[in-house]
Design a protein around this motif. Structure first.
Motif, mmCIF file in Angstrom:
data_model
loop_
_atom_site.group_PDB
_atom_site.id
_atom_site.type_symbol
_atom_site.label_atom_id
_atom_site.label_comp_id
_atom_site.label_asym_id
_atom_site.label_seq_id
_atom_site.Cartn_x
_atom_site.Cartn_y
_atom_site.Cartn_z
ATOM 1 N N LYS A 1 0.813 -1.219 0.000
ATOM 2 C CA LYS A 1 0.000 0.000 0.000
ATOM 3 C C LYS A 1 0.845 1.266 0.000
ATOM 4 O O LYS A 1 0.312 2.359 -0.134
ATOM 5 N N GLY A 2 2.167 1.124 0.084
ATOM 6 C CA GLY A 2 2.995 2.329 0.137
ATOM 7 C C GLY A 2 4.060 2.355 -0.941
ATOM 8 O O GLY A 2 3.962 1.681 -1.968
ATOM 9 N N ARG A 3 5.094 3.158 -0.674
ATOM 10 C CA ARG A 3 6.204 3.291 -1.613
ATOM 11 C C ARG A 3 7.009 1.989 -1.645
ATOM 12 O O ARG A 3 7.227 1.370 -0.612
ATOM 13 N N LYS A 4 7.412 1.579 -2.850
ATOM 14 C CA LYS A 4 8.217 0.364 -2.956
ATOM 15 C C LYS A 4 9.672 0.749 -3.172
ATOM 16 O O LYS A 4 10.005 1.341 -4.193
ATOM 17 N N THR A 5 10.521 0.398 -2.240
ATOM 18 C CA THR A 5 11.938 0.704 -2.400
ATOM 19 C C THR A 5 12.705 -0.595 -2.572
ATOM 20 O O THR A 5 12.202 -1.671 -2.263
ATOM 21 N N ALA A 6 13.948 -0.454 -3.054
ATOM 22 C CA ALA A 6 14.789 -1.648 -3.203
ATOM 23 C C ALA A 6 15.018 -2.299 -1.842
ATOM 24 O O ALA A 6 15.023 -3.518 -1.711
ATOM 25 N N ILE A 7 15.193 -1.462 -0.814
ATOM 26 C CA ILE A 7 15.474 -2.019 0.512
ATOM 27 C C ILE A 7 14.305 -2.864 0.996
ATOM 28 O O ILE A 7 14.492 -3.988 1.463
ATOM 29 N N SER A 8 13.084 -2.355 0.854
ATOM 30 C CA SER A 8 11.956 -3.150 1.342
ATOM 31 C C SER A 8 11.729 -4.372 0.462
ATOM 32 O O SER A 8 11.340 -5.433 0.953
ATOM 33 N N THR A 9 12.013 -4.263 -0.831
ATOM 34 C CA THR A 9 11.875 -5.434 -1.708
ATOM 35 C C THR A 9 12.863 -6.527 -1.301
ATOM 36 O O THR A 9 12.492 -7.696 -1.159
ATOM 37 N N VAL A 10 14.114 -6.135 -1.120
ATOM 38 C CA VAL A 10 15.136 -7.126 -0.752
ATOM 39 C C VAL A 10 14.811 -7.739 0.612
ATOM 40 O O VAL A 10 14.922 -8.949 0.816
ATOM 41 N N LEU A 11 14.376 -6.901 1.535
ATOM 42 C CA LEU A 11 13.996 -7.400 2.858
ATOM 43 C C LEU A 11 12.874 -8.421 2.733
ATOM 44 O O LEU A 11 12.923 -9.501 3.334
ATOM 45 N N LEU A 12 11.887 -8.102 1.912
ATOM 46 C CA LEU A 12 10.758 -9.023 1.727
ATOM 47 C C LEU A 12 11.185 -10.341 1.087
ATOM 48 O O LEU A 12 10.770 -11.412 1.532
ATOM 49 N N ILE A 13 12.038 -10.256 0.071
ATOM 50 C CA ILE A 13 12.510 -11.506 -0.557
ATOM 51 C C ILE A 13 13.233 -12.354 0.487
ATOM 52 O O ILE A 13 13.034 -13.565 0.583
#
Lengths: 141, 459
Positions: free
Chosen positions: B157-169
């Motif tokens: 629901k918010g901004r997608k950053t590389a950091i949050s993407t990598v954290l999620l993966i």
């Protein structure tokens, strides 16, 4: 990190590289499965051995010993204990624990029945016959 | 703090530190049992102490990762957490399940515990690090999925950053590979083969993504370096990690009955595994050198730099030391392995969680940084713990070299126990280093209670 190499290029290499090498890993795993029967002594996986493995697990033997080099490093390697000590010694040893020798490492008494001891020994015999590429280097483990 | 739901991270950090203390106490008990064999026997046999030591480590790092995610993701996504209530509920469920499991280890014989908890339905217990009873394992899956749902919904629901993407993966990978803990075939070779899909693909795979994301987040905050630069580094580092680390799993397949070509695949790829760690060190120092601001939290910067250095030494250098098959033939399952395990876990995962706590905890307590006095104590704890860990590693390495020589190389090899007696001096020195580590840890906790002049929160 010059301006030519952008973040989205780095990201694409990440996804591409990961997928590629994971697929290679899966292919190697697939091939390993074809090779396993030649090495893993699975034709000797009798019900007795299977019962022995469960005894091995439910007494948390791996919490002190290693088995094929994996586990804790507090007590001897048991992957080759069968050829090293033989079945009778293993059973007698288990029954004699703990030694109570002051200051020495102590192994708990697990109160295994004769049948259970035989099952455990069968598991250790099966394990010792896995083809481990000649590991350990000598009988001391 | 920018988003009020970030506050749910705080109990996670407190629990993490509390369990860390428990882990070290049991480590000291085991270190003692290495030299005074009957210490606390039969009350706490070595295998029980070891289960508690390693399981507490895993659980407190998971608390740390989850707390970190709850803190980071709202800020990265620029939105409040999807459900703070779920986060609080999961905290208590995970804490109670963890406590019950440890009490079970300590007060119920393991075979009885297995019987009581349905191990006969699905036998998963009694394998190193995966000793948890079935209900605990299922609980971990449920907590992990609910946690991932919460975090993923927030990111979506918010901004997608590389950091949050990598954290999620990384976090999704953690949950997915844990599922292999339910696969325990009778065939010991296959059992071991897939056991590593949890253990190796965690610590030398997806956990490194989490590590990278945490470090990148803190570096952005404390250095003010452009996000584009930091995130590009992050992608490069985790590419190197997975390209080397996935097939690097092969370095565990040399002697467990897998095909012998793994000696080649494992040696070559795992020999490259230090590269991402080296890149991480260069990354951390580079970013701090190029900093655009002087962040008042000097302690957090120290932890971040320390993570880079110690992860490289522990995971990279000490890993490389025994990863080549011809070397590993002699060192496999010796104290060399223990030496590597200690410094790698401390340098990579303990330190990155402490880095994030060091950065986030003052903010959660309403200030940009702790007082100078508190930071000085925290930095003392950094040096005490880190130097103690270096010595623990060096002494275990010395013990390991001697052990390998006496037991596996010498013309007349000694038995395991006779060898252990020969290296006891090093175990004593390891235990004393452990005491110093514990003093460092106490000091670390003390630093949270030191008042003094603080700066008010910026932004």
């Amino acid at each position: 990190m010059s301006g030519v190499f952008t973040k989205s290029m780095a990201r694409n290499i990440f996804y591409g590289g990961t997928v590629f090498f994971f697929l290679v890993f899966l292919a190697l795993t697939f091939d390993s499965h074809r090779e396993f029967p030649k090495r893993d002594n699975s034709h000797n996986l009798t019900p007795e051995v299977i019962a022995g493995k469960k005894i091995w697990e439910t007494r948390n033997c791996i919490g002190c010993h290693t088995l094929l080099g994996e586990g804790a490093y507090f007590a001897p390697e048991l992957g080759n204990v069968y050829p090293r000590r033989g079945p009778d010694f293993i059973k007698a040893w288990m029954q004699a624990q703990p030694t109570g020798a002051p200051g020495r490492r102590q192994m708990p008494q697990f109160h295994l029945s004769d049948t259970e001891l035989d099952q455990l020994v069968a598991f250790l015999k099966y394990t010792s016959e896995i083809n481990t590429a000649n590991w350990p280097p000598n009988i001391e483990g | 703090m920018q988003y009020k739901t970030q506050a749910v991270a705080k109990p996670y950090f407190v629990a993490a530190i509390g369990l860390f203390v428990g882990q070290i106490i049991f480590g000291l008990i085991m270190g003692m049992q290495y030299v005074v064999g009957d210490f606390l026997f039969p009350e706490i046999p070595f295998n029980v102490a070891r289960m508690v030591h390693t399981n507490l480590l895993i659980v407190w790092l998971l608390f740390g990762f989850m707390g970190a995610a709850y803190y980071m993701v709202p800020e990265e996504s620029e939105t409040e957490l999807y459900s703070p209530k779920l986060a609080v509920a999961l905290f208590w469920i995970f804490l109670l399940a963890g406590a019950a499991t440890v009490l079970g280890y300590l007060f119920v014989p393991y075979a009885t515990l297995a019987e009581m908890t349905g191990n006969d339905l699905l036998a998963t217990m009694g394998r190193e690090f995966l000793e948890q009873p079935l209900p605990t394992k299922l609980g971990i899956v449920v907590v992990a999925l609910a946690f991932l749902f919460n975090i993923t919904m927030t990111v979506l629901k918010g901004r997608k950053t590389a950091i949050s993407t990598v954290l999620l993966i990384g976090l999704w990978g953690l949950a997915i590979f844990f599922l292999f803990s339910f696969y325990n075939p009778h065939n010991l070779v296959k059992d071991k083969y897939y056991w590593w899909w949890v253990v190796h693909l965690w610590v030398e795979g997806v956990w490194e993504l989490i590590l990278g994301a945490l470090l990148a987040f803190v570096l952005i905050k404390v250095t003010g370096v452009d996000r584009e630069v930091i995130e590009k580094w992050l992608y490069v580092i985790i590419t190197l990690t997975l390209v080397t680390g996935i097939i690097g799993t092969g370095h565990h397949y040399y002697w467990i009955g897998a095909p012998e070509y793994w000696q080649w695949w494992g040696s070559i790829f795992s020999a490259l595994e230090p590269i991402p760690f080296f890149a991480m060190t260069v990354f951390a120092f580079n970013m701090v050198n190029r900093r655009r601001r002087e962040h008042p939290n000097k302690a957090a910067v120290l932890w971040a730099l320390g993570t880079g250095v110690m992860a490289f030494l522990g995971a990279g250098v000490w890993g490389f030391l025994h990863t080549l098959a011809p070397v590993n033939y002699y060192t496999h399952g010796s104290q060399i392995t223990a030496a590597h395990g200690h410094m790698a876990f401390y340098g990579a995962y303990v330190m990155v969680v402490l880095t994030l706590i060091s950065y986030a905890m003052p903010v959660l307590r309403g200030r940009a940084a702790n007082s100078n006095k508190a930071q000085v104590v925290e930095m003392w704890s950094f040096w005490l713990m880190t130097i103690a860990m270096v010595f623990i590693t060096l002494f275990l390495t010395a013990a390991g070299i001697l052990q390998v020589w006496l037991q596996r190389v010498a013309e007349v090899p000694m038995s395991f126990m006779a060898t252990q007696d020969q290296v006891a001096l090093f175990y004593w020195m390891r235990e004393w280093s452990g005491v110093v580590f514990f003093i460092g840890l106490v000091l670390y906790i003390v630093s949270f209670f030191i008042k003094g002049e603080t700066r008010t929160a910026t932004r």
